[in-house]
Design a protein around this motif. Sequence first.
Motif, PDB file in Angstrom:
ATOM      1  N   ALA A  97      20.772  11.883  27.300  1.00 11.96           N
ATOM      2  CA  ALA A  97      19.768  12.895  27.644  1.00 11.96           C
ATOM      3  C   ALA A  97      19.189  12.640  29.035  1.00 11.96           C
ATOM      4  O   ALA A  97      19.010  13.577  29.824  1.00 11.96           O
ATOM      5  N   VAL A  98      18.921  11.392  29.349  1.00 10.68           N
ATOM      6  CA  VAL A  98      18.370  11.046  30.665  1.00 10.68           C
ATOM      7  C   VAL A  98      19.392  11.324  31.760  1.00 10.68           C
ATOM      8  O   VAL A  98      19.081  11.957  32.776  1.00 10.68           O
ATOM      9  N   VAL A  99      20.616  10.871  31.573  1.00 11.32           N
ATOM     10  CA  VAL A  99      21.655  11.034  32.596  1.00 11.32           C
ATOM     11  C   VAL A  99      22.043  12.499  32.745  1.00 11.32           C
ATOM     12  O   VAL A  99      22.337  12.964  33.850  1.00 11.32           O
ATOM     13  N   LYS A 105      18.809  13.478  37.089  1.00 11.14           N
ATOM     14  CA  LYS A 105      20.024  13.328  37.900  1.00 11.14           C
ATOM     15  C   LYS A 105      19.697  13.501  39.373  1.00 11.14           C
ATOM     16  O   LYS A 105      20.133  12.716  40.212  1.00 11.14           O
ATOM     17  N   SER A 106      18.890  14.497  39.693  1.00  6.80           N
ATOM     18  CA  SER A 106      18.470  14.725  41.075  1.00  6.80           C
ATOM     19  C   SER A 106      17.686  13.520  41.604  1.00  6.80           C
ATOM     20  O   SER A 106      17.877  13.085  42.738  1.00  6.80           O
ATOM     21  N   PHE A 107      16.818  12.977  40.755  1.00  9.34           N
ATOM     22  CA  PHE A 107      16.056  11.789  41.149  1.00  9.34           C
ATOM     23  C   PHE A 107      16.974  10.610  41.430  1.00  9.34           C
ATOM     24  O   PHE A 107      16.875   9.957  42.466  1.00  9.34           O
ATOM     25  N   SER A 110      18.898  10.996  44.654  1.00  7.56           N
ATOM     26  CA  SER A 110      18.169  11.027  45.923  1.00  7.56           C
ATOM     27  C   SER A 110      17.245   9.834  46.154  1.00  7.56           C
ATOM     28  O   SER A 110      16.879   9.554  47.294  1.00  7.56           O
ATOM     29  N   ALA A 111      16.851   9.139  45.104  1.00  4.07           N
ATOM     30  CA  ALA A 111      15.936   8.006  45.272  1.00  4.07           C
ATOM     31  C   ALA A 111      16.636   6.870  46.012  1.00  4.07           C
ATOM     32  O   ALA A 111      17.781   6.534  45.690  1.00  4.07           O
ATOM     33  N   PRO A 112      15.950   6.284  46.977  1.00  2.00           N
ATOM     34  CA  PRO A 112      16.576   5.193  47.736  1.00  2.00           C
ATOM     35  C   PRO A 112      16.915   3.998  46.850  1.00  2.00           C
ATOM     36  O   PRO A 112      16.114   3.590  46.015  1.00  2.00           O
TER      37      PRO A 112
END
Length: 138
Positions: A97-99, A105-107, A110-112
């Motif tokens: 569910a998380v993936v 997914k966007s996080f 894009s998160a460093p």
Amino acid sequence: MLENLEDKRLIFVTGKGGVGKSTCAAALAEALADRGRRVLIVETDAYSAISEILGAGDSDHKRVELKKNLWGINLRSNESLIATLTRFLPSQKIVKAVVGNRVTKSFFDSAPSVGEFVLLDQILLMSETETPAWDHIV
């Protein structure tokens, strides 16, 4: 030079693209293996140069034996993310569910450093849980 590295468990080969990191890592791993050390060479790239250099074949997120005392693996960020989340979340259903969620997914995309974090987490896990233990992870 090898004498200085024989007591190092994790050996990172870094640098900008195209400078011979894969070639140096392969030569180092092979030299340590030839000295009887148990060595795992880890790649974290979409293109596996180690496959060509050492004849690893398909090593995408699975360990393959290259020769006596030498194994290789090409870790992928997505598979590493799932493996890391699986260790910390209570069920596979929650991990999926998380993936699968477009916001998370966007996080993650894009998160460093999320990709680097999960890759390092998987390398650390391999260094702590493999039996018998690796002498070196390159």
